[in-house]
Write a protein that holds these residues in place. Structure first.
Motif, PDB file in Angstrom:
ATOM      1  N   THR A   1      41.335  40.757  57.106  1.00 60.69           N
ATOM      2  CA  THR A   1      40.462  39.917  56.281  1.00 60.69           C
ATOM      3  C   THR A   1      39.224  40.661  55.803  1.00 60.69           C
ATOM      4  OG1 THR A   1      39.314  39.127  58.259  1.00 60.69           O
ATOM      5  CG2 THR A   1      41.206  37.823  57.483  1.00 60.69           C
ATOM      6  N   THR A   2      39.238  41.989  55.918  1.00 67.03           N
ATOM      7  CA  THR A   2      38.032  42.770  55.608  1.00 67.03           C
ATOM      8  C   THR A   2      37.895  43.111  54.135  1.00 67.03           C
ATOM      9  OG1 THR A   2      39.188  44.856  56.075  1.00 67.03           O
ATOM     10  CG2 THR A   2      38.049  43.783  57.911  1.00 67.03           C
ATOM     11  N   GLN A   3      38.996  43.111  53.390  1.00 66.72           N
ATOM     12  CA  GLN A   3      38.898  43.551  51.997  1.00 66.72           C
ATOM     13  C   GLN A   3      38.397  42.445  51.094  1.00 66.72           C
ATOM     14  OE1 GLN A   3      42.260  44.100  49.267  1.00 66.72           O
ATOM     15  NE2 GLN A   3      41.671  46.234  49.054  1.00 66.72           N
ATOM     16  N   ILE A   4      37.467  42.793  50.202  1.00 67.70           N
ATOM     17  CA  ILE A   4      37.020  41.870  49.162  1.00 67.70           C
ATOM     18  C   ILE A   4      38.048  41.890  48.029  1.00 67.70           C
ATOM     19  CG2 ILE A   4      35.202  41.356  47.495  1.00 67.70           C
ATOM     20  CD1 ILE A   4      33.242  42.761  49.364  1.00 67.70           C
ATOM     21  N   HIS A   5      38.421  40.726  47.548  1.00 69.91           N
ATOM     22  CA  HIS A   5      39.429  40.641  46.498  1.00 69.91           C
ATOM     23  C   HIS A   5      38.764  40.615  45.122  1.00 69.91           C
ATOM     24  CE1 HIS A   5      42.619  38.787  49.398  1.00 69.91           C
ATOM     25  NE2 HIS A   5      42.289  40.027  49.689  1.00 69.91           N
ATOM     26  N   TYR A   6      39.186  41.529  44.270  1.00 71.03           N
ATOM     27  CA  TYR A   6      38.661  41.622  42.913  1.00 71.03           C
ATOM     28  C   TYR A   6      39.777  41.362  41.909  1.00 71.03           C
ATOM     29  CZ  TYR A   6      34.685  44.054  45.062  1.00 71.03           C
ATOM     30  OH  TYR A   6      33.611  44.386  45.832  1.00 71.03           O
TER      31      TYR A   6
ATOM     32  N   GLN B   1      50.752  49.162  54.737  1.00 69.27           N
ATOM     33  CA  GLN B   1      49.888  48.117  54.201  1.00 69.27           C
ATOM     34  C   GLN B   1      50.722  47.017  53.564  1.00 69.27           C
ATOM     35  OE1 GLN B   1      47.619  50.835  51.693  1.00 69.27           O
ATOM     36  NE2 GLN B   1      45.785  50.464  52.922  1.00 69.27           N
ATOM     37  N   VAL B   2      50.209  45.803  53.639  1.00 70.46           N
ATOM     38  CA  VAL B   2      50.868  44.641  53.030  1.00 70.46           C
ATOM     39  C   VAL B   2      49.907  44.043  52.011  1.00 70.46           C
ATOM     40  CG1 VAL B   2      51.930  42.388  53.411  1.00 70.46           C
ATOM     41  CG2 VAL B   2      52.176  44.194  55.145  1.00 70.46           C
ATOM     42  N   TRP B   3      50.406  43.811  50.809  1.00 70.23           N
ATOM     43  CA  TRP B   3      49.567  43.344  49.703  1.00 70.23           C
ATOM     44  C   TRP B   3      49.836  41.875  49.400  1.00 70.23           C
ATOM     45  CZ3 TRP B   3      46.122  47.020  48.673  1.00 70.23           C
ATOM     46  CH2 TRP B   3      46.461  48.329  49.032  1.00 70.23           C
ATOM     47  N   GLY B   4      48.790  41.173  48.986  1.00 67.35           N
ATOM     48  CA  GLY B   4      48.916  39.754  48.683  1.00 67.35           C
ATOM     49  C   GLY B   4      49.606  39.501  47.362  1.00 67.35           C
ATOM     50  N   GLU B   5      50.297  38.376  47.277  1.00 65.43           N
ATOM     51  CA  GLU B   5      51.067  38.075  46.072  1.00 65.43           C
ATOM     52  C   GLU B   5      50.200  37.634  44.903  1.00 65.43           C
ATOM     53  OE1 GLU B   5      53.146  34.167  45.746  1.00 65.43           O
ATOM     54  OE2 GLU B   5      53.069  34.232  47.939  1.00 65.43           O
ATOM     55  N   THR B   6      48.933  37.275  45.158  1.00 69.98           N
ATOM     56  CA  THR B   6      48.069  36.837  44.053  1.00 69.98           C
ATOM     57  C   THR B   6      47.307  37.987  43.407  1.00 69.98           C
ATOM     58  OG1 THR B   6      46.270  36.368  45.602  1.00 69.98           O
ATOM     59  CG2 THR B   6      47.759  34.546  45.053  1.00 69.98           C
ATOM     60  N   GLY B   7      47.509  39.225  43.899  1.00 67.41           N
ATOM     61  CA  GLY B   7      46.891  40.392  43.288  1.00 67.41           C
ATOM     62  C   GLY B   7      47.929  41.229  42.564  1.00 67.41           C
TER      63      GLY B   7
ATOM     64  N   GLU C   1      42.500  43.972  26.190  1.00 67.55           N
ATOM     65  CA  GLU C   1      41.658  42.980  26.851  1.00 67.55           C
ATOM     66  C   GLU C   1      42.521  41.824  27.339  1.00 67.55           C
ATOM     67  OE1 GLU C   1      38.558  43.270  27.596  1.00 67.55           O
ATOM     68  OE2 GLU C   1      38.237  45.164  26.531  1.00 67.55           O
ATOM     69  N   LEU C   2      42.347  41.457  28.590  1.00 61.89           N
ATOM     70  CA  LEU C   2      43.089  40.346  29.182  1.00 61.89           C
ATOM     71  C   LEU C   2      42.158  39.659  30.172  1.00 61.89           C
ATOM     72  CD1 LEU C   2      45.995  39.094  29.241  1.00 61.89           C
ATOM     73  CD2 LEU C   2      46.410  40.488  31.280  1.00 61.89           C
ATOM     74  N   GLU C   3      41.980  38.340  30.015  1.00 58.34           N
ATOM     75  CA  GLU C   3      41.020  37.627  30.852  1.00 58.34           C
ATOM     76  C   GLU C   3      41.562  37.375  32.260  1.00 58.34           C
ATOM     77  OE1 GLU C   3      37.899  36.960  30.175  1.00 58.34           O
ATOM     78  OE2 GLU C   3      38.113  37.961  28.240  1.00 58.34           O
ATOM     79  N   GLU C   4      42.777  36.858  32.350  1.00 62.54           N
ATOM     80  CA  GLU C   4      43.359  36.520  33.650  1.00 62.54           C
ATOM     81  C   GLU C   4      44.432  37.532  34.028  1.00 62.54           C
ATOM     82  OE1 GLU C   4      42.391  34.284  35.862  1.00 62.54           O
ATOM     83  OE2 GLU C   4      40.727  33.860  34.501  1.00 62.54           O
ATOM     84  N   PRO C   5      44.313  38.137  35.203  1.00 66.75           N
ATOM     85  CA  PRO C   5      45.282  39.166  35.594  1.00 66.75           C
ATOM     86  C   PRO C   5      46.642  38.586  35.943  1.00 66.75           C
ATOM     87  CG  PRO C   5      43.792  38.681  37.411  1.00 66.75           C
ATOM     88  CD  PRO C   5      43.282  37.917  36.226  1.00 66.75           C
TER      89      PRO C   5
ATOM     90  N   LYS D   1      43.017  44.011  40.701  1.00 65.56           N
ATOM     91  CA  LYS D   1      43.142  44.946  41.811  1.00 65.56           C
ATOM     92  C   LYS D   1      44.253  44.457  42.744  1.00 65.56           C
ATOM     93  CE  LYS D   1      39.384  47.717  41.343  1.00 65.56           C
ATOM     94  NZ  LYS D   1      39.367  49.182  41.431  1.00 65.56           N
ATOM     95  N   PRO D   2      44.869  45.370  43.508  1.00 65.60           N
ATOM     96  CA  PRO D   2      45.755  44.926  44.587  1.00 65.60           C
ATOM     97  C   PRO D   2      44.921  44.274  45.691  1.00 65.60           C
ATOM     98  CG  PRO D   2      46.177  47.217  43.979  1.00 65.60           C
ATOM     99  CD  PRO D   2      44.873  46.826  43.341  1.00 65.60           C
ATOM    100  N   HIS D   3      45.471  43.247  46.353  1.00 66.07           N
ATOM    101  CA  HIS D   3      44.772  42.549  47.417  1.00 66.07           C
ATOM    102  C   HIS D   3      45.405  42.902  48.763  1.00 66.07           C
ATOM    103  CE1 HIS D   3      43.443  39.129  44.455  1.00 66.07           C
ATOM    104  NE2 HIS D   3      42.874  40.292  44.215  1.00 66.07           N
ATOM    105  N   LEU D   4      44.733  43.697  49.560  1.00 65.35           N
ATOM    106  CA  LEU D   4      45.230  44.035  50.892  1.00 65.35           C
ATOM    107  C   LEU D   4      44.996  42.854  51.827  1.00 65.35           C
ATOM    108  CD1 LEU D   4      46.346  46.218  52.840  1.00 65.35           C
ATOM    109  CD2 LEU D   4      43.957  46.813  53.332  1.00 65.35           C
TER     110      LEU D   4
END
Length: 302
Positions: free
Chosen positions: A133-138, A161-167, A102-106, A141-144
């Protein structure tokens, strides 16, 4: 059609370990034939066949799925862990207490990459990326966040594909290239960064970079491996403590071993015989030693 599981069950039947740990892709649980998976985590045909074989040779089968990011590693990697346990062990102390981390913050791939100067190389300025800007960020998860085009020597122009640094980073496979928007640049995670994401020391990898890349993708993540092994080792230790407390002191654990040494089942010059014949000889010796001492010998071997 894999040869791995028949080999695993053969070793289990021969050595009778207390617990076995098997790592598989998450889809193995539900796989029901080429291109088909059952819904709602129902056990597919391949898993059912493996379970049945384990039960035939004296094992109950438990399993758990684990997400690597929950172990504070910024890689999206779901894996199925299959844990066969010898029936006499589970009957004595119950099944293994398998729990998910269990981990609260990824964790974030950006913070990870900034921790090692050799983990990545700059590919292009972020302004050259096509924004998505179409992908919902969870969470977890990786952030496209976009795509870019690069020329490949073999296949020409390819879109990546390019992924965001906060995912998270997507799952590290045997050949996929992983690009991350890091600050003002798009960077590619290099072999050193991929190995670090898997927890594999570079000294353990092949010297050939292509072979090393395949080994990294196929490898079991070390953090996840340690997590599962800790659970199963604590469980094994619990059983051994219980077994020691119940052991009949009038029947030493060495009895069966002494009898085997006095009357070897296989002569040295016969060692090249078929392995099935060798195993049969050992089993006969165990049966002559009696059921109690046979049980102790199992524990002794483990």
């Amino acid at each position: 059609h894999s040869k791995s599981f028949p080999m695993i069950t053969e070793i289990m039947e021969w050595r009778l370990p207390i617990v076995v740990c098997i790592e598989e892709v998450i889809g193995f649980l539900t796989w029901n034939g080429v291109g088909t998976h059952l819904q709602n985590k129902q056990e597919g045909a391949a898993f059912v066949r493996f379970r049945q074989k384990c039960e035939e040779i004296g094992y109950y089968v438990y399993h758990i799925d684990i997400q690597l990011a929950k172990l504070n590693v910024p890689q999206f990697r779901d894996r199925l862990w299959i844990i066969p346990v010898r029936k006499d062990v589970a009957d004595a102390i119950g099944g293994p207490p398998l729990t998910r981390p269990e981990l609260e913050e990824p964790p974030t791939i950006g913070a990870f990459l900034r921790g090692g100067t050799s983990y990545y190389s700059v590919v292009m300025p972020i302004t050259h990326m096509n924004v998505d800007t179409t992908q919902i960020h969870y969470k977890f998860k990786p952030h496209l966040i976009g795509t870019m085009q690069l020329e490949d020597p073999d296949s020409g122009i390819r879109t990546h594909q390019v992924w965001g640094e906060t995912g998270l980073s997507p799952c590290v496979r045997t050949s996929n290239r992983i690009f991350v928007a890091l600050g003002n640049d798009v960077v590619e995670i290099e072999l050193e960064g991929l190995a670090a994401l898997q927890g594999i020391p570079l000294t353990e990898l092949p010297s050939d970079r292509d072979a090393a890349r395949i080994a990294i993708g196929n490898g079991i993540n070390r953090r996840m491996h340690e997590y599962v092994m800790t659970m199963t080792l604590l469980y094994t230790n619990q059983y051994l403590l219980v077994a020691e407390g119940k052991r009949d002191e009038s029947t030493p654990t060495t009895t069966a071993v002494d009898e085997i040494e006095e009357e070897p089942a296989i002569a040295v010059d016969e060692i090249e015989e078929d392995p099935a014949t060798i195993r049969s000889g050992w089993r006969k010796q165990m049966e002559r030693a009696g059921s109690n001492t046979r049980s102790y010998c199992r524990g002794y071997r483990v």
